[in-house]
Design a protein around this motif. Structure first.
Motif, PDB file in Angstrom:
ATOM      1  N   UNK A  89       0.986  -1.260  -0.157  1.00 12.93           N
ATOM      2  CA  UNK A  89      -0.262   0.331   0.063  1.00 12.93           C
ATOM      3  C   UNK A  89       0.667   1.294  -0.048  1.00 12.93           C
ATOM      4  N   UNK A  90       0.858   2.356  -1.367  1.00  9.16           N
ATOM      5  CA  UNK A  90       1.496   3.200  -1.632  1.00  9.16           C
ATOM      6  C   UNK A  90       0.835   4.512  -1.274  1.00  9.16           C
ATOM      7  N   UNK A  91       1.135   5.692  -0.277  1.00 10.69           N
ATOM      8  CA  UNK A  91       0.522   6.439   0.192  1.00 10.69           C
ATOM      9  C   UNK A  91       1.488   7.930  -0.953  1.00 10.69           C
ATOM     10  N   UNK A  92       0.693   9.167  -1.406  1.00 12.65           N
ATOM     11  CA  UNK A  92       1.521   9.960  -2.549  1.00 12.65           C
ATOM     12  C   UNK A  92       1.018  11.230  -1.882  1.00 12.65           C
ATOM     13  N   UNK A  93       1.358  11.769  -2.248  1.00 16.95           N
ATOM     14  CA  UNK A  93       1.411  13.566  -2.138  1.00 16.95           C
ATOM     15  C   UNK A  93       1.729  14.160  -3.728  1.00 16.95           C
ATOM     16  N   UNK A  94       0.359  15.021  -3.739  1.00 18.72           N
ATOM     17  CA  UNK A  94       0.757  16.290  -4.591  1.00 18.72           C
ATOM     18  C   UNK A  94       0.603  17.672  -4.141  1.00 18.72           C
ATOM     19  N   UNK A  95       2.086  18.772  -4.418  1.00 20.17           N
ATOM     20  CA  UNK A  95       1.249  20.045  -4.380  1.00 20.17           C
ATOM     21  C   UNK A  95      -0.462  20.485  -5.040  1.00 20.17           C
ATOM     22  N   UNK A  96      -1.004  19.734  -6.347  1.00 24.26           N
ATOM     23  CA  UNK A  96      -2.220  20.240  -6.742  1.00 24.26           C
ATOM     24  C   UNK A  96      -2.255  19.640  -7.283  1.00 24.26           C
ATOM     25  N   UNK A  97      -2.899  19.436  -8.202  1.00 21.84           N
ATOM     26  CA  UNK A  97      -3.553  17.841  -9.124  1.00 21.84           C
ATOM     27  C   UNK A  97      -3.477  18.080 -10.356  1.00 21.84           C
ATOM     28  N   UNK A  98      -3.626  18.823 -11.205  1.00 20.45           N
ATOM     29  CA  UNK A  98      -3.461  18.099 -12.894  1.00 20.45           C
ATOM     30  C   UNK A  98      -1.960  18.423 -12.648  1.00 20.45           C
ATOM     31  N   UNK A  99      -0.832  17.902 -13.272  1.00 19.57           N
ATOM     32  CA  UNK A  99      -0.089  18.149 -13.623  1.00 19.57           C
ATOM     33  C   UNK A  99       1.249  18.401 -12.942  1.00 19.57           C
ATOM     34  N   UNK A 100       1.065  17.601 -12.026  1.00 19.19           N
ATOM     35  CA  UNK A 100       1.794  17.803 -10.990  1.00 19.19           C
ATOM     36  C   UNK A 100       2.023  16.765 -10.734  1.00 19.19           C
ATOM     37  N   UNK A 101       3.680  16.897  -9.824  1.00 19.43           N
ATOM     38  CA  UNK A 101       4.868  15.552  -9.558  1.00 19.43           C
ATOM     39  C   UNK A 101       3.671  15.032  -8.576  1.00 19.43           C
ATOM     40  N   UNK A 102       3.583  13.814  -8.860  1.00 18.72           N
ATOM     41  CA  UNK A 102       3.455  12.928  -6.972  1.00 18.72           C
ATOM     42  C   UNK A 102       4.148  12.456  -6.783  1.00 18.72           C
ATOM     43  N   UNK A 103       4.690  12.490  -5.087  1.00 18.26           N
ATOM     44  CA  UNK A 103       5.870  12.013  -4.703  1.00 18.26           C
ATOM     45  C   UNK A 103       5.234  10.575  -3.595  1.00 18.26           C
ATOM     46  N   UNK A 104       6.125   9.648  -3.663  1.00 17.77           N
ATOM     47  CA  UNK A 104       5.434   8.945  -3.162  1.00 17.77           C
ATOM     48  C   UNK A 104       6.552   8.172  -1.648  1.00 17.77           C
ATOM     49  N   UNK A 105       4.862   7.852  -0.813  1.00 22.49           N
ATOM     50  CA  UNK A 105       6.504   6.768   0.252  1.00 22.49           C
ATOM     51  C   UNK A 105       7.164   5.244  -0.212  1.00 22.49           C
ATOM     52  N   UNK A 106       7.659   5.409   0.572  1.00 23.43           N
ATOM     53  CA  UNK A 106       8.448   3.816   0.854  1.00 23.43           C
ATOM     54  C   UNK A 106       7.180   2.741   0.857  1.00 23.43           C
ATOM     55  N   UNK A 107       6.082   2.495   1.471  1.00 20.36           N
ATOM     56  CA  UNK A 107       5.249   1.703   1.546  1.00 20.36           C
ATOM     57  C   UNK A 107       4.995   1.067   2.497  1.00 20.36           C
TER      58      UNK A 107
END
Lengths: 113, 110
Positions: A89-107
């Motif tokens: 199970x992976x968690x990710x974040x991004x500053x905003x929605x569209x055309x914004x990079x998602x950064x993932x946790x280690x899972x």
């Protein structure tokens, strides 16, 4: 360093026993995502939050719930884990929605016995 | 489209050679593309991205090429090293979410 943190890294639970996975971020991003990834497959989006607005994917089972009590934390609750829920199970974040990079946790690797 | 299947395509390269990983994306409305590297037991790691108004972008040892006409994306890794061994995913954003490609396993042998 700013990052996405997931706890625990490994979780073992019994069939039908509720389990909660946690994610925290120091990036102050608006959007947080939960993905399920099974072996040799791409991550599959379960749901995401834009701030406190919850967005569920249509095919996410009701067995999966999520909470986001504040900007930094997000939780994945599996109410009655089945053998088929064993996955990363992976968690990710991004500053905003569209055309914004998602950064993932280690899972978190979930095993269901 | 959604990624399915249990068998990842595999690319085997010799250390020091260049690697090219290809990806066909599905949605012509996608305007942002990302390559992720995922090592065994870890989360996907951002490598490089490209927006639809570009056709090439270079990073350190990596280059991404975008051909919108045929909806094709590629990742080039120069002087491939053992540490590059991983599964590589392309991802597109036609809307408010990422859509991942199938993934390619890169194996580097000495």
């Amino acid at each position: 360093d700013a990052m996405v943190i997931q706890n625990p890294r490994y979780q073992v639970t019994q069939f039908g026993k509720p389990v909660t996975l946690s994610c925290s971020q120091t990036l102050n991003h608006n959007v947080m995502y939960w993905y399920q990834q099974k072996s040799s497959q791409a991550p599959k989006l379960l749901f995401h939050y834009y701030d406190k607005d919850f967005n569920n994917e249509a095919d996410t089972p009701d067995n999966f719930q999520s909470r986001r009590p504040n900007t930094s934390f997000c939780f994945l609750d599996i109410r009655s884990p089945g053998l088929g829920d064993a996955a990363m199970y992976l968690c990710a974040t991004s500053r905003d929605y569209r055309a914004d990079t998602q950064y993932f946790g280690p899972g978190t690797r979930l095993t269901v016995l | 489209g959604e990624s399915v299947g249990l068998h990842l395509p595999t690319l085997s390269v010799q250390e020091g050679d260049n690697s090219i990983i290809n990806c066909a994306y599905s949605n012509s409305a996608s305007d942002y593309f990302i390559w992720y590297k995922q090592e065994s037991g870890k989360g996907p790691q951002f490598i490089i991205d490209i927006r639809s108004n570009m056709d090439k972008r270079q990073g350190q040892r990596v280059t991404v090429l975008l051909n919108k006409t045929v909806k094709h994306l590629s990742l080039q890794i120069a002087a491939t090293q053992p540490g590059d061994s991983a599964v590589y995913f392309c991802a597109e954003t036609p809307a408010d979410k990422l859509i991942f490609g199938t993934g390619t396993r890169l194996q580097v042998f000495p």
